[in-house]
Design an enzyme around this catalytic site. Structure first.
Site, PDB file in Angstrom:
ATOM      1  CG  HIS A  17      55.582  64.671  23.394  1.00  0.00           C
ATOM      2  ND1 HIS A  17      54.698  64.100  22.785  1.00  0.00           N
ATOM      3  CD2 HIS A  17      54.947  65.618  24.266  1.00  0.00           C
ATOM      4  CE1 HIS A  17      53.604  64.193  23.014  1.00  0.00           C
ATOM      5  NE2 HIS A  17      53.545  65.319  24.049  1.00  0.00           N
ATOM      6  CD  GLU A  54      58.842  60.309  22.008  1.00  0.00           C
ATOM      7  OE1 GLU A  54      57.915  59.589  22.057  1.00  0.00           O
ATOM      8  OE2 GLU A  54      58.521  61.630  22.740  1.00  0.00           O
ATOM      9  CB  CYS A 114      52.161  60.666  20.709  1.00  0.00           C
ATOM     10  SG  CYS A 114      53.032  62.311  20.249  1.00  0.00           S
ATOM     11  CB  CYS A 123      56.593  61.945  18.793  1.00  0.00           C
ATOM     12  SG  CYS A 123      56.541  63.329  19.960  1.00  0.00           S
TER      13      CYS A 123
END
Length: 153
Positions: free
Chosen positions: A76, A78, A102, A105
């Site tokens: 992801h 992040e 999410c 993360c």
């Protein structure tokens, strides 16, 4: 958690969200492109990241369109931004677009010491698919004392 309209943001928050949107375009994901920018307290950029496969992993068209394969291979935005930072990010702000982080993360964001998350929440193909994870992330941020601003269009 605070929800605000994009027009209510100060100029710096708006600039960094726009930068996250720009960085998102670097993703090769054909369905959802996410960008993240980590900013120091002095408003300088510490790192950027976008969603995609790990360095060296082939991102073929077949893999990118196969969700059962794509999801476990994707790092992801992040996490990519945190991993690409060449310094500790404790006390920094994270800007992300077009999704809120999410739950997975969120754990990494909290552990890294990021103090503030500003997320521009746009339209996605299957928002219900991610809503439980997003809600868990918001709960974790609240419990850990991470400031969150969700920006609506």
């Amino acid at each position: 958690m605070k929800t605000t309209n994009i027009n209510a943001l100060d100029k710096w928050d708006l600039r960094f969200l726009q930068m996250a949107e720009h960085v998102a375009e670097w993703s090769k994901d054909p369905s959802t492109k996410v960008g993240a920018v980590i900013v120091r307290p002095d408003r300088t950029i510490a790192s950027v990241g976008f969603n995609g496969f790990a360095r060296g992993v082939r991102d073929t068209v077949e893999r990118l369109w196969n969700r059962e394969l794509k999801y476990p291979l994707t790092v992801h935005a992040e996490l990519n931004a945190i991993l690409s930072a060449h310094e500790p990010v404790r006390g920094h702000s994270l800007y992300v677009s077009p999704l809120s982080p999410c739950s997975n993360c969120a754990g990494v964001i909290i552990q890294s010491g990021i103090a503030r998350v500003v997320a521009k929440c746009g339209q996605v193909n299957n928002p219900a698919q991610w809503s439980e994870s997003f809600n868990l992330a918001l709960t974790a941020f609240a419990e850990a004392g991470v400031s969150v601003i969700l920006v609506e269009h």
